[in-house]
Write a protein that holds these residues in place. Structure first.
Motif, PDB file in Angstrom:
ATOM      1  N   UNK A 271       0.830  -1.201   0.000  1.00 57.37           N
ATOM      2  CA  UNK A 271       0.000   0.000   0.000  1.00 57.37           C
ATOM      3  C   UNK A 271       0.867   1.255   0.000  1.00 57.37           C
ATOM      4  N   UNK A 272       1.916   1.256   0.801  1.00 55.63           N
ATOM      5  CA  UNK A 272       2.825   2.411   0.834  1.00 55.63           C
ATOM      6  C   UNK A 272       3.404   2.675  -0.541  1.00 55.63           C
ATOM      7  N   UNK A 273       3.846   1.631  -1.207  1.00 56.24           N
ATOM      8  CA  UNK A 273       4.452   1.787  -2.519  1.00 56.24           C
ATOM      9  C   UNK A 273       3.444   2.340  -3.520  1.00 56.24           C
ATOM     10  N   UNK A 274       2.220   1.831  -3.489  1.00 53.85           N
ATOM     11  CA  UNK A 274       1.197   2.276  -4.425  1.00 53.85           C
ATOM     12  C   UNK A 274       0.803   3.727  -4.172  1.00 53.85           C
ATOM     13  N   UNK A 275       0.694   4.104  -2.900  1.00 55.28           N
ATOM     14  CA  UNK A 275       0.349   5.484  -2.565  1.00 55.28           C
ATOM     15  C   UNK A 275       1.479   6.450  -2.908  1.00 55.28           C
ATOM     16  N   UNK A 276       2.700   5.951  -2.883  1.00 56.74           N
ATOM     17  CA  UNK A 276       3.851   6.784  -3.208  1.00 56.74           C
ATOM     18  C   UNK A 276       3.892   7.094  -4.686  1.00 56.74           C
ATOM     19  N   UNK A 277       3.755   6.047  -5.517  1.00 54.03           N
ATOM     20  CA  UNK A 277       3.852   6.247  -6.960  1.00 54.03           C
ATOM     21  C   UNK A 277       3.315   5.009  -7.669  1.00 54.03           C
ATOM     22  N   UNK A 278       2.680   5.224  -8.807  1.00 47.20           N
ATOM     23  CA  UNK A 278       2.098   4.108  -9.546  1.00 47.20           C
ATOM     24  C   UNK A 278       3.152   3.288 -10.277  1.00 47.20           C
ATOM     25  N   UNK A 279       4.322   3.910 -10.541  1.00 41.46           N
ATOM     26  CA  UNK A 279       5.330   3.238 -11.368  1.00 41.46           C
ATOM     27  C   UNK A 279       6.623   2.956 -10.617  1.00 41.46           C
ATOM     28  N   UNK A 280       7.199   3.972  -9.972  1.00 41.85           N
ATOM     29  CA  UNK A 280       8.509   3.852  -9.344  1.00 41.85           C
ATOM     30  C   UNK A 280       8.403   3.282  -7.933  1.00 41.85           C
ATOM     31  N   UNK A 281       9.363   2.437  -7.577  1.00 42.76           N
ATOM     32  CA  UNK A 281       9.414   1.852  -6.239  1.00 42.76           C
ATOM     33  C   UNK A 281      10.810   2.066  -5.660  1.00 42.76           C
ATOM     34  N   UNK A 282      10.917   2.655  -4.466  1.00 47.92           N
ATOM     35  CA  UNK A 282      12.235   2.854  -3.860  1.00 47.92           C
ATOM     36  C   UNK A 282      12.745   1.558  -3.247  1.00 47.92           C
ATOM     37  N   UNK A 283      13.996   1.516  -2.807  1.00 47.92           N
ATOM     38  CA  UNK A 283      14.521   0.319  -2.149  1.00 47.92           C
ATOM     39  C   UNK A 283      13.773   0.003  -0.863  1.00 47.92           C
ATOM     40  N   UNK A 284      13.956  -1.215  -0.366  1.00 44.14           N
ATOM     41  CA  UNK A 284      13.243  -1.682   0.822  1.00 44.14           C
ATOM     42  C   UNK A 284      13.463  -0.770   2.024  1.00 44.14           C
ATOM     43  N   UNK A 285      14.693  -0.238   2.178  1.00 42.07           N
ATOM     44  CA  UNK A 285      14.984   0.633   3.305  1.00 42.07           C
ATOM     45  C   UNK A 285      14.036   1.825   3.363  1.00 42.07           C
ATOM     46  N   UNK A 286      13.667   2.357   2.194  1.00 39.24           N
ATOM     47  CA  UNK A 286      12.782   3.515   2.147  1.00 39.24           C
ATOM     48  C   UNK A 286      11.340   3.123   2.441  1.00 39.24           C
ATOM     49  N   UNK A 287      10.912   1.977   1.924  1.00 43.99           N
ATOM     50  CA  UNK A 287       9.551   1.536   2.206  1.00 43.99           C
ATOM     51  C   UNK A 287       9.328   1.330   3.697  1.00 43.99           C
ATOM     52  N   UNK A 288      10.300   0.724   4.351  1.00 40.45           N
ATOM     53  CA  UNK A 288      10.165   0.404   5.773  1.00 40.45           C
ATOM     54  C   UNK A 288      10.106   1.663   6.620  1.00 40.45           C
ATOM     55  N   UNK A 289      10.852   2.706   6.238  1.00 35.16           N
ATOM     56  CA  UNK A 289      10.971   3.908   7.076  1.00 35.16           C
ATOM     57  C   UNK A 289      10.221   5.098   6.508  1.00 35.16           C
ATOM     58  N   UNK A 290       9.273   4.876   5.614  1.00 36.62           N
ATOM     59  CA  UNK A 290       8.575   5.966   4.949  1.00 36.62           C
ATOM     60  C   UNK A 290       7.898   6.894   5.950  1.00 36.62           C
ATOM     61  N   UNK A 291       8.061   8.204   5.721  1.00 32.95           N
ATOM     62  CA  UNK A 291       7.353   9.226   6.490  1.00 32.95           C
ATOM     63  C   UNK A 291       7.009  10.363   5.541  1.00 32.95           C
ATOM     64  N   UNK A 292       6.404  11.425   6.069  1.00 28.87           N
ATOM     65  CA  UNK A 292       5.960  12.529   5.215  1.00 28.87           C
ATOM     66  C   UNK A 292       7.134  13.201   4.505  1.00 28.87           C
ATOM     67  N   UNK A 293       8.269  13.327   5.196  1.00 34.09           N
ATOM     68  CA  UNK A 293       9.434  13.992   4.604  1.00 34.09           C
ATOM     69  C   UNK A 293       9.963  13.199   3.414  1.00 34.09           C
ATOM     70  N   UNK A 294      10.144  11.907   3.593  1.00 34.30           N
ATOM     71  CA  UNK A 294      10.655  11.075   2.498  1.00 34.30           C
ATOM     72  C   UNK A 294       9.646  11.010   1.359  1.00 34.30           C
ATOM     73  N   UNK A 295       8.373  10.883   1.721  1.00 33.19           N
ATOM     74  CA  UNK A 295       7.332  10.776   0.689  1.00 33.19           C
ATOM     75  C   UNK A 295       7.335  12.015  -0.202  1.00 33.19           C
TER      76      UNK A 295
END
Length: 476
Positions: free
Chosen positions: A441-465
């Motif tokens: 869900x985080x990945x889909x809400x972030x972007x429909x196409x691009x996916x960041x590395x696992x480290x970013x998915x795990x620690x996602x917050x408003x600043x990174x997003x």
């Protein structure tokens, strides 16, 4: 002192210092800018393992760009003997820097099959594939090692060509060699870049002073991309950077005993695995954690230091509970939003970037220093793999979305086991299912196409997003 130079190198970590020395010894007028304490630098707190294969992982070997990173490591390793000789010659200091004779990689029961066992097998496969010498050894016969019986090693291999250097002595030699090569050290930090039209012409220092140059190389680790914020068109098209905050420790063993080699696990739990590196006179380096932080950190959290020490006592040597804590250390690894280096011309005249090397900066420093000097001096380099890692680029995929999500879940579960959680069988599947849904869900809400590395998915917050979405939008 002169305020104008041929080249300004912003940053004095292992990479910035090496680039500055390489240019200076070729006769270039270089000013290197950075505080003498090297606060926040990843390399000052690093174990300084000169390793290619010890950190090989399944995701790394599964992608073309991951294999290119391994190629850079292999090329860099071939330069280290000559590089150390050059540093000794220029600095006038013949003190040896190598502190470890080879590397043992051991697989123990702490991690998970999905991460530890898989990565151990991938390391062995890569060693075979590249015809790299190694030998399988009896895990219980490794010199010095005496773990808790509940955490004893199950398998091990020895790599005779993967050594380590003493970082304190390395920086002493780099500084001395740079000065002997007529380089200028400016013990300040840079606040902004100076521009003249569409060209970068210098830097503004924290004390209000200004330095000018024909070329400015930004090699300021986790701070690097932030220094380009004033160049909006370029800044938004460069992968945003975060800090991989890591805690390490220098301890002195009670009986002054040390292993003769690096001892380490495969990479696990989104970090570089548990490892220790002998430094001599009973001094042992313990490392290291890797926690994604929006900004560089200066001091360790007690919980992270405690976790590191507990792991070392349990998995390396129970006698470490009697060791003296000489110094806790903090480093900040520069991690771009796609996980790959940022190296070369930025598209702005006079401005170059050398950062984003994650865990590889110190090891690759001789290679990257030579390449950057060639680019500045000759206008062209020879390391073809670096072409894909130009700073201004569309996101490089760390794998498919499903692969990244699965990797994030596997590492988070491995983190639980490493922290000694105790759960019954059905709960592992429940947790994995919940985490898979969460990260997908985080990945889909972030972007429909691009996916960041696992480290970013795990620690996602408003600043990174927000930073990632600005970057992705620039390449839509």
């Amino acid at each position: 002192m002169p305020s104008s130079h041929d080249v300004i190198v912003v940053g004095n970590g292992a990479l910035g210092s090496s680039i500055a020395f390489e240019l200076a010894r070729r006769g270039t007028d270089v000013a290197r800018v950075g505080g003498g304490a090297r606060r926040h630098a990843a390399s000052t707190a690093a174990g300084a393992m000169l390793g290619c294969f010890g950190e090989v992982t399944e995701p790394l070997m599964a992608t073309e760009h991951g294999r290119s990173k391994l190629s850079l490591d292999r090329q860099a390793r071939e330069l280290w003997t000559g590089w150390l000789d050059e540093l000794s010659s220029y600095s006038g200091d013949e003190t040896g820097l190598v502190t470890a004779d080879g590397t043992f990689v051991f697989l123990n029961s702490v991690g998970t099959s999905a991460i530890d066992t898989t990565n151990f097998a991938v390391i062995q496969s890569a060693l075979t594939q590249y015809d790299e010498p190694y030998e399988l050894v009896d895990a219980e016969s490794i010199d010095w090692m005496r773990p808790n019986e509940l955490f004893r090693p199950l398998q091990a291999l020895f790599m005779p060509r993967e050594h380590a250097v003493n970082t304190t002595r390395l920086f002493q030699k780099l500084d001395a060699a740079f000065i002997k090569a007529k380089g200028r050290i400016v013990e300040e930090h840079v606040t902004t870049l100076v521009t003249d039209g569409d060209r970068v012409t210098g830097v503004v220092l924290a004390d209000g002073g200004t330095l000018t140059a024909r070329h400015v190389i930004v090699a300021a680790g986790a701070h690097s991309v932030g220094l380009l914020a004033g160049l909006e068109d370029v800044h938004r098209r460069i992968p945003p950077m975060v800090s991989g905050y890591g805690v390490s420790a220098l301890v002195r063993t009670q009986d002054r005993s040390l292993p003769r080699s690096v001892l380490r696990t495969p990479n696990r739990a989104l970090a570089c695995g548990l490892h220790c590196v002998p430094r001599g006179d009973g001094l042992l380096y313990l490392g290291a954690t890797n926690i994604i932080s929006d900004t560089p950190r200066e001091h360790p959290d007690l919980k992270d230091l405690k976790f590191l020490v507990d792991c070392a006592i349990d998995q390396l040597h129970t006698g470490l509970e009697d060791a003296a804590l000489v110094a806790p250390q903090v480093g900040n690894r520069p991690i771009p939003a796609d996980g790959y280096p940022l190296f070369g011309a930025t598209g702005v005249d006079g401005l170059w970037l050398a950062s984003g090397t994650y865990r590889d900066g110190l090891h690759q420093s001789p290679l990257l220093a030579r390449e950057m000097a060639d680019l500045i001096e000759k206008g062209t380099g020879t390391v073809t793999e670096l072409a894909d890692f130009a700073p201004v680029r569309a996101p490089l995929a760390p794998g498919t979305r499903d692969e990244v999500v699965a990797n994030a879940v596997a590492h988070m579960v491995a983190t639980g086991y490493e922290r000694k959680w105790s759960i019954t069988g059905e709960w592992t599947a429940i947790i994995e299912e919940a985490l898979t849904e969460k990260y997908r869900t985080r990945a889909q809400e972030l972007d429909a196409e691009f996916t960041p590395p696992a480290e970013f998915l795990v620690t996602m917050n408003d600043h990174k997003r927000a930073a990632l979405q600005r970057y992705y939008a620039a390449w839509r």
